[in-house]
Design a protein around this motif. Structure first.
Motif, PDB file in Angstrom:
ATOM      1  N   LEU A  40       8.427  18.255  84.813  1.00 17.96           N
ATOM      2  CA  LEU A  40       9.274  17.066  84.662  1.00 17.96           C
ATOM      3  C   LEU A  40       9.807  16.959  83.234  1.00 17.96           C
ATOM      4  O   LEU A  40      10.956  16.569  83.005  1.00 17.96           O
ATOM      5  N   GLU A  41       8.962  17.311  82.279  1.00 19.15           N
ATOM      6  CA  GLU A  41       9.346  17.233  80.875  1.00 19.15           C
ATOM      7  C   GLU A  41      10.496  18.186  80.552  1.00 19.15           C
ATOM      8  O   GLU A  41      11.312  17.918  79.667  1.00 19.15           O
ATOM      9  N   PHE A 119      16.616  18.992  89.165  1.00 20.73           N
ATOM     10  CA  PHE A 119      16.259  18.151  90.311  1.00 20.73           C
ATOM     11  C   PHE A 119      16.829  16.745  90.199  1.00 20.73           C
ATOM     12  O   PHE A 119      17.246  16.153  91.198  1.00 20.73           O
ATOM     13  N   TYR A 120      16.834  16.182  88.979  1.00 18.91           N
ATOM     14  CA  TYR A 120      17.279  14.793  88.844  1.00 18.91           C
ATOM     15  C   TYR A 120      18.797  14.684  89.003  1.00 18.91           C
ATOM     16  O   TYR A 120      19.304  13.711  89.560  1.00 18.91           O
ATOM     17  N   LEU A 235      15.085  22.456  95.092  1.00 18.80           N
ATOM     18  CA  LEU A 235      14.909  21.842  93.769  1.00 18.80           C
ATOM     19  C   LEU A 235      13.439  21.609  93.451  1.00 18.80           C
ATOM     20  O   LEU A 235      13.106  21.059  92.392  1.00 18.80           O
ATOM     21  N   THR A 236      12.546  21.994  94.363  1.00 14.58           N
ATOM     22  CA  THR A 236      11.108  21.974  94.120  1.00 14.58           C
ATOM     23  C   THR A 236      10.499  23.202  94.793  1.00 14.58           C
ATOM     24  O   THR A 236      11.115  23.834  95.657  1.00 14.58           O
ATOM     25  N   PHE A 257      13.549  28.353  93.637  1.00 18.00           N
ATOM     26  CA  PHE A 257      14.202  27.078  93.342  1.00 18.00           C
ATOM     27  C   PHE A 257      15.236  27.269  92.235  1.00 18.00           C
ATOM     28  O   PHE A 257      15.166  28.197  91.435  1.00 18.00           O
ATOM     29  N   LEU A 258      16.185  26.358  92.222  1.00 16.24           N
ATOM     30  CA  LEU A 258      17.343  26.449  91.343  1.00 16.24           C
ATOM     31  C   LEU A 258      16.944  26.183  89.890  1.00 16.24           C
ATOM     32  O   LEU A 258      16.318  25.178  89.590  1.00 16.24           O
TER      33      LEU A 258
END
Length: 420
Positions: A40-41, A119-120, A235-236, A257-258
């Motif tokens: 996530l970071e 992902f975001y 994306l995950t 995943f991308l």
């Protein structure tokens, strides 16, 4: 730490469904939580505030809370919710879904996931496109490469867009708006819900334990004819480490995943105009066959190319299936991927059959060609993931291939040709 009962709706955020909060679900696993938070970071975010919620179910491992408290979130507000009693996975996910009321939309991530740096961006763009579509029950960040009903390879038909639609809720990274979640909650709370053999959902889903929230959401989708949006490029990815529903680790559900994109803009398609629409069994919608193929003159039809549907629950007069049939109307070969292309293009052969539903013969074993086809589609799948007789058949094929020095799978696949 925050008490979940003290989280009051934030009116400024509630109507901003396109700036979703990230909700991490944790329990007693330290290493997976650290890995997810690190991913996530590394992701990209807009300049506006992105809220992070880490919800921890009660366990005897205080290290999980320490990891959550010590994690520095640089992109907005961080909240840690430490539950004082053990909720179990189903109740925990339901409570996290209820956070949509506060945030307008949430991205749910269980701790055994790893997210793409993009992902975001995908989440915000997909929300902008699909949040008002009443046929959509949620948005997935994960893209399936395996049919979860039978653990065989799955690939969506290409229709020029970056998404497909599947009547199977996502649990490896999912997005819900407040409206989508409230409609599910209204259905779920309306009466005591059970999942039984009478429900028109796969037996594999019905057999999941009562700790599963997912089987209830799937029943809700089937009952109300709703779908999840899935990305073609995931994306995950899922580590499938030991946990509530996994007794041991597995790489079966890890997918590419991308990590980069020349233009960070996804091409979406309206549900009503897409042909890449799949039912709860991962079978292409019959209407998609009607819209694409001139080979099918029959309208009242069920698609059963995996051969996993319960015959007693099928209401249509005709079926296309991989099971043996009497009085075959027309048959198709199997050389293309995904498998539905063989029917759409009229490939000659004897792998799939169009017949009356009453003429389908029950069979407990899969034919050799289908095992070969799956191997070619997913050559990295471990031998141990095949069951019983399938494993023995596969082992025999592999030994013959090694002894003869030829690729039996490739040789067998040259027998079919396209009917033009």
């Amino acid at each position: 730490m925050l008490n979940p009962n003290t989280l009051k709706p934030n009116k400024r955020i509630m109507n901003c469904s396109h700036n979703p909060a990230i909700v991490v679900i944790a329990y007693n696993r330290v290493k997976p939580l650290k890995r997810l938070l690190e991913s996530l970071e590394k992701a990209s975010y807009p300049k506006s505030n992105v809220e992070l919620v880490i919800s921890i179910d009660y366990s005897n491992n205080p290290e999980v809370s320490k990891v959550a408290e010590n994690f520095k979130w640089l992109y907005g507000t961080k909240r840690v919710i430490a539950h004082k009693e053990n909720l179990g996975l189903r109740k925990h996910v339901l409570l996290c879904g209820d956070l949509t009321e506060r945030y307008g939309a949430v991205i749910i991530l269980e701790d055994d996931l790893y997210v793409s740096p993009l992902f975001y961006m995908y989440a915000t763009q997909s929300l902008q496109y699909y949040s008002s579509d009443k046929k959509i029950a949620g948005i997935s960040l994960y893209s399936h490469r395996t049919n979860l009903n039978c653990y065989r390879p799955f690939e969506s038909i290409a229709d020029g867009s970056d998404v497909y639609f599947l009547q199977f809720a996502a649990s490896w990274g999912q997005i819900w708006t407040a409206d989508q979640w409230s409609r599910f909650r209204e259905w779920y709370n309306s009466e005591k819900k059970t999942v039984t053999k009478e429900d028109n959902i796969p037996d594999s889903v019905i057999s999941w334990p009562e700790s599963s929230w997912l089987k209830y959401f799937i029943k809700y989708m089937v009952t109300n004819e709703l779908y999840f949006v899935y990305p073609r490029n995931s994306l995950t990815t899922n580590y499938s480490e030991p946990g509530t529903h996994n007794s041991k680790a597995s790489s079966l559900f890890q997918v590419p995943f991308l990590i980069d994109r020349s233009q960070n803009i996804w091409k979406f398609k309206d549900f009503s105009s897409s042909v890449a629409v799949y039912d709860v069994y991962f079978e292409l919608n019959p209407k998609s066959f009607e819209n694409i193929s001139e080979n099918l003159k029959v309208k009242d039809i069920t698609i059963d190319l995996y051969g996993t549907k319960v015959l007693e629950k099928i209401k249509t007069s005709y079926i296309i299936t991989s099971r043996p049939c009497k009085n075959v109307v027309i048959s198709f070969g199997c050389i293309f991927k995904p498998r539905e292309l063989n029917v759409l293009l009229g490939v000659q052969g004897t792998h799939f059959y169009l017949a009356k539903t009453e003429d389908v013969q029950k069979s407990s074993s899969r034919p050799n060609w289908e095992i070969e086809y799956d191997i070619n589609l997913n050559p990295d799948r471990p031998l141990c993931s095949y069951i019983g007789g399938e494993f023995l058949k596969l082992l025999s094929m592999k030994l013959k291939q090694k002894l003869l020095g030829v690729n039996l799978f490739a040789r067998n696949r040259t027998r079919a040709r396209v009917r033009m």
